[in-house]
Design a protein around this motif. Structure first.
Motif, PDB file in Angstrom:
ATOM      1  N   ARG A  33      -3.262  -1.403  -6.211  1.00  0.00           N
ATOM      2  CA  ARG A  33      -2.658  -1.427  -4.873  1.00  0.00           C
ATOM      3  C   ARG A  33      -3.155  -2.639  -4.084  1.00  0.00           C
ATOM      4  O   ARG A  33      -2.382  -3.313  -3.385  1.00  0.00           O
ATOM      5  N   TRP A  65      -6.314   2.268  -7.129  1.00  0.00           N
ATOM      6  CA  TRP A  65      -6.607   1.474  -5.942  1.00  0.00           C
ATOM      7  C   TRP A  65      -6.711  -0.029  -6.214  1.00  0.00           C
ATOM      8  O   TRP A  65      -6.171  -0.839  -5.447  1.00  0.00           O
ATOM      9  N   LEU A  71       0.831  -1.206   0.000  1.00  0.00           N
ATOM     10  CA  LEU A  71       0.000   0.000   0.000  1.00  0.00           C
ATOM     11  C   LEU A  71       0.865   1.255   0.000  1.00  0.00           C
ATOM     12  O   LEU A  71       0.544   2.240  -0.675  1.00  0.00           O
ATOM     13  N   SER A 108      -0.630   4.771  -7.746  1.00  0.00           N
ATOM     14  CA  SER A 108      -1.234   3.769  -8.616  1.00  0.00           C
ATOM     15  C   SER A 108      -2.721   3.636  -8.313  1.00  0.00           C
ATOM     16  O   SER A 108      -3.179   3.986  -7.224  1.00  0.00           O
ATOM     17  N   GLY A 168       2.157   1.808  -3.405  1.00  0.00           N
ATOM     18  CA  GLY A 168       1.080   2.328  -4.240  1.00  0.00           C
ATOM     19  C   GLY A 168       0.810   3.791  -3.990  1.00  0.00           C
ATOM     20  O   GLY A 168       0.518   4.563  -4.918  1.00  0.00           O
TER      21      GLY A 168
END
Length: 310
Positions: A269, A266, A256, A264, A259
């Motif tokens: 992620r 969701w 996470l 990036s 991400g």
């Protein structure tokens, strides 16, 4: 650079044996020791993925020096904060017959006001170069329940996104300070909200705080449930995996955080978080991931949109 803070680090010892015999002598098949604590595990996973990361940890005594030396030997960038008292130890017993793990986690030494101020100061010095601040694990004795909240507010003032992985009152106080992402597990979510229904629990945890707070709740082999301001999703692994689940949540946090740093989408992620979490279970020690399993599972993780509770 991602900054991963571990307020209560430990020297982790992991025993592998076929089956734990209570009230009897046990002879492990293998024993391994390494620097640990949730934020340190996050930093290890990110480092293995080639992500620039700095671990921040308060370290004291001979155990603290052992942790520092271990992280340096692993090539991890470390900001070591000197504190009073001996850094704690933790023990994990992994039973190969069942795949279950039993943990013995020392509370750790009480921290003084000066100890905590040094940690807060060390984090503040790193914030100008940070892309994401990760706050993970328990707060040691002596630290105020709003210790994480203090760090969240400092990061928000510096315009650095924050990912919080905590439990109990520290989680509740930290959420009120307004992190960007919070990642409780099922037990932590239930304890913080009093809700047994996952959808309602996620909604309640985010109520009354910033509108764009994202809650990503992990449910072990059942994957994760994410509530964000752009949608709700459930991500589940393609198969079950057996092994040491101790660092699974930390691997999800690492995914996470990456991400967040890369901004990036969701669903990507969450796909990454579930695959990395499973790869951590398959690895022998917390902070490691089974790379081949991660690469093969990632495209097979299922991510479905879900409706928020009415």
């Amino acid at each position: 650079m991602i900054v991963a803070v571990t307020p209560n680090p430990a020297w982790d010892v992991t025993y592998h044996l076929e089956r734990l015999a209570h009230h009897r002598a046990n002879r492990p098949l293998s024993v391994a020791g390494r620097a640990g604590g949730k934020g340190i595990n996050v930093a290890r996973v990110l480092h293995s993925l080639g992500v620039a990361v700095t671990a921040v940890a308060p370290l004291g005594g001979a155990t603290g020096e052992r942790i520092r030396a271990d992280l340096v030997a692993a090539g991890l960038a470390l900001t070591s904060v000197p504190v009073s008292g001996e850094t704690r130890n933790t023990t994990t017993i992994v039973e190969t017959a069942s795949g279950g793990a039993t943990s013995l986690n020392e509370l750790g030494p009480a921290r003084t006001t000066e100890d905590w101020a040094r940690l807060v100061g060390a984090v503040a010095e790193l914030l100008p170069a940070a892309s994401v601040l990760v706050l993970s694990g328990s707060l040691p004795p002596g630290v105020p329940v709003d210790g994480y909240a203090e760090l969240v507010r400092a990061a928000r003032a510096a315009r650095v996104p924050v990912l919080l992985d905590a439990s109990g009152p520290a989680l509740v106080a930290g959420v009120a300070a307004g992190p960007d992402v919070v990642k409780p597990n099922a037990d932590e979510l239930r304890a913080a909200t009093g809700e047994s229904d996952p959808l309602r629990a996620v909604a309640r945890l985010s109520a009354g705080t910033r509108a764009d707070l994202a809650v990503v709740a992990s449910f072990g082999p059942d994957g994760v449930l994410a509530a964000t301001d752009v949608g709700w999703w459930r991500a589940v692994p393609p198969d079950a995996v057996r092994g040491n689940a101790t660092g699974a949540g930390d691997a999800a946090v690492a995914a996470l955080a990456r991400g967040m740093a890369e901004d990036s989408p969701w669903p990507e992620r969450l796909r990454d978080a579930v695959a990395l979490s499973a790869a951590a279970v398959a690895a022998p020690a917390a902070g490691d991931v089974a790379g081949e399993l991660y690469r093969s599972w990632r495209p097979r993780v299922r991510v479905d949109a879900v409706e928020p509770p009415g």
